[in-house]
Design a protein around this motif. Structure first.
Motif, PDB file in Angstrom:
ATOM      1  N   ASN A  27     -66.974  10.416  97.198  1.00 31.39           N
ATOM      2  CA  ASN A  27     -66.217   9.455  98.008  1.00 31.39           C
ATOM      3  C   ASN A  27     -65.280  10.116  99.009  1.00 31.39           C
ATOM      4  O   ASN A  27     -64.840   9.469  99.965  1.00 31.39           O
ATOM      5  CB  ASN A  27     -65.390   8.546  97.090  1.00 31.39           C
ATOM      6  N   VAL A  43     -69.795   3.280  84.678  1.00 31.89           N
ATOM      7  CA  VAL A  43     -70.072   2.597  85.938  1.00 31.89           C
ATOM      8  C   VAL A  43     -70.345   1.137  85.598  1.00 31.89           C
ATOM      9  O   VAL A  43     -71.208   0.839  84.766  1.00 31.89           O
ATOM     10  CB  VAL A  43     -71.296   3.189  86.663  1.00 31.89           C
ATOM     11  N   PHE A  71     -73.837  -0.178  94.736  1.00 28.69           N
ATOM     12  CA  PHE A  71     -72.951   0.743  95.435  1.00 28.69           C
ATOM     13  C   PHE A  71     -71.562   0.120  95.531  1.00 28.69           C
ATOM     14  O   PHE A  71     -71.407  -1.042  95.877  1.00 28.69           O
ATOM     15  CB  PHE A  71     -73.491   1.027  96.840  1.00 28.69           C
ATOM     16  N   GLY A  72     -70.543   0.887  95.186  1.00 30.03           N
ATOM     17  CA  GLY A  72     -69.176   0.392  95.230  1.00 30.03           C
ATOM     18  C   GLY A  72     -68.688  -0.215  93.927  1.00 30.03           C
ATOM     19  O   GLY A  72     -67.555  -0.691  93.857  1.00 30.03           O
ATOM     20  N   SER A  73     -69.542  -0.206  92.894  1.00 30.87           N
ATOM     21  CA  SER A  73     -69.118  -0.751  91.604  1.00 30.87           C
ATOM     22  C   SER A  73     -67.939   0.043  91.047  1.00 30.87           C
ATOM     23  O   SER A  73     -67.838   1.258  91.259  1.00 30.87           O
ATOM     24  CB  SER A  73     -70.271  -0.697  90.596  1.00 30.87           C
ATOM     25  N   THR A  74     -67.082  -0.634  90.327  1.00 28.50           N
ATOM     26  CA  THR A  74     -65.951   0.030  89.693  1.00 28.50           C
ATOM     27  C   THR A  74     -66.447   1.100  88.726  1.00 28.50           C
ATOM     28  O   THR A  74     -67.374   0.863  87.944  1.00 28.50           O
ATOM     29  CB  THR A  74     -65.090  -0.987  88.932  1.00 28.50           C
ATOM     30  N   ASN A  75     -65.854   2.279  88.792  1.00 27.64           N
ATOM     31  CA  ASN A  75     -66.227   3.371  87.890  1.00 27.64           C
ATOM     32  C   ASN A  75     -65.059   4.342  87.781  1.00 27.64           C
ATOM     33  O   ASN A  75     -64.057   4.198  88.480  1.00 27.64           O
ATOM     34  CB  ASN A  75     -67.481   4.095  88.402  1.00 27.64           C
ATOM     35  N   GLU A 130     -65.501  11.391  88.374  1.00 26.08           N
ATOM     36  CA  GLU A 130     -64.801  12.361  89.203  1.00 26.08           C
ATOM     37  C   GLU A 130     -65.387  13.744  88.960  1.00 26.08           C
ATOM     38  O   GLU A 130     -66.119  13.968  87.990  1.00 26.08           O
ATOM     39  CB  GLU A 130     -63.307  12.363  88.885  1.00 26.08           C
ATOM     40  N   THR A 150     -69.273   8.242  93.120  1.00 27.29           N
ATOM     41  CA  THR A 150     -69.910   6.952  92.907  1.00 27.29           C
ATOM     42  C   THR A 150     -71.359   7.166  92.480  1.00 27.29           C
ATOM     43  O   THR A 150     -72.034   8.059  92.998  1.00 27.29           O
ATOM     44  CB  THR A 150     -69.896   6.105  94.203  1.00 27.29           C
ATOM     45  N   ALA A 163     -74.918   4.932  92.105  1.00 26.52           N
ATOM     46  CA  ALA A 163     -75.527   3.645  92.436  1.00 26.52           C
ATOM     47  C   ALA A 163     -77.037   3.719  92.240  1.00 26.52           C
ATOM     48  O   ALA A 163     -77.666   4.741  92.533  1.00 26.52           O
ATOM     49  CB  ALA A 163     -75.204   3.256  93.878  1.00 26.52           C
TER      50      ALA A 163
END
Length: 257
Positions: free
Chosen positions: A63, A183, A204-208, A211, A232, A234
């Motif tokens: 990200n 995820v 794509f963009g789901s809370t997770n 790192e 991320t 996805a």
């Protein structure tokens, strides 16, 4: 007169007490009738040993730097919840645990160098799933039940290593503190009870909480990835049963509420 009055008051207290008890019992009955379905009422149909395959590419995105590792193939094997008495997956019955557990996960891009995934479209990168088994657990709400129903959940224990010797770069991505990450996503039941299109979606963009856990590189991975940067994941995973037979292999499990 005093004795008669006291008797009437005692009778009234008894009547009042009986009325309160009756009201409480009736209220309890209504509450129990109106209570939502408990976890015990969630069931699975067509469970068993399963395989998971990708629908489209699987993407790991940094990200911060925007660098991405793209895998054209995901192949996973596992099982639906098992019967504690037999140790075998429950084909039709109560959902006792995570709907799907994958104890083997392989990511690749067939036809590329070593069949490895590609970073930024041209850097061969070996992606190895760690922290298995990965499990998809229910978490949140659901819409409907049976064929076509959807339910919120999360893919847990996600952890991967990235190996790109041409950079050179080695890194590990997972949850905070070195644990497997998660995820959030959704499972959609097959369109029919004998359908094969049951799918775990990780948009794509789901809370997770993924790192970068570690980086090992004499070139600092050419600025592609650094320690602590958020990631991320996805992709979509189609889930199909492989056994036991019957019911037929190839159909997808259905979760009912």
């Amino acid at each position: 007169m005093s004795t008669l009055g006291e008797g009437k008051r005692a009778d009234m207290r008894i009547i009042t007490r009986k009325t309160l008890i009756a009201t409480a019992v009736a209220a309890t009955a209504v509450a129990l009738t109106a209570a939502p379905a408990s976890a015990d009422s969630v069931t699975i149909q067509n469970g068993g040993y399963i395989e998971g395959t990708n629908v489209g590419d699987f993407l790991f995105l940094n990200n911060t730097s925007g660098s991405a590792v793209q895998c054209a193939s995901l192949e996973a094997t596992g099982y639906t919840p098992k019967d504690p008495a037999t140790g075998e997956p429950i084909v039709d019955g109560p959902l006792l645990g995570a709907p799907f557990t994958f104890d083997n996960v392989a990511l690749s891009s067939p036809g590329q160098v070593n069949d490895w995934c590609l970073a930024n479209g041209f850097i061969p990168t070996q992606v190895t799933a760690m922290g298995v088994p990965w499990s998809f657990d229910l978490a949140g709400g659901h819409t409907g039940s049976g064929p076509g129903g959807t339910m919120d959940g999360r893919l847990n224990n996600v952890k991967v290593t990235l190996h790109a010797p041409s950079v050179p770069c080695d890194a590990t991505v997972g949850g905070p503190g070195g644990a497997g990450g998660y995820v959030e996503g959704m499972y959609t039941n097959p369109s029919t009870l004998t359908g094969n299109d049951g799918t775990i979606s990780l948009p794509f963009g789901s809370t997770n909480n993924l790192e970068v856990l570690s980086v090992s590189s004499v070139t600092d991975c050419a600025g592609l990835i650094s320690f602590g940067e958020p990631f991320t994941l996805a992709g979509d995973i189609q889930v199909n049963r492989t056994g036991p037979v019957p019911p037929a292999a190839g159909i997808s499990p259905t979760i009912n509420f």
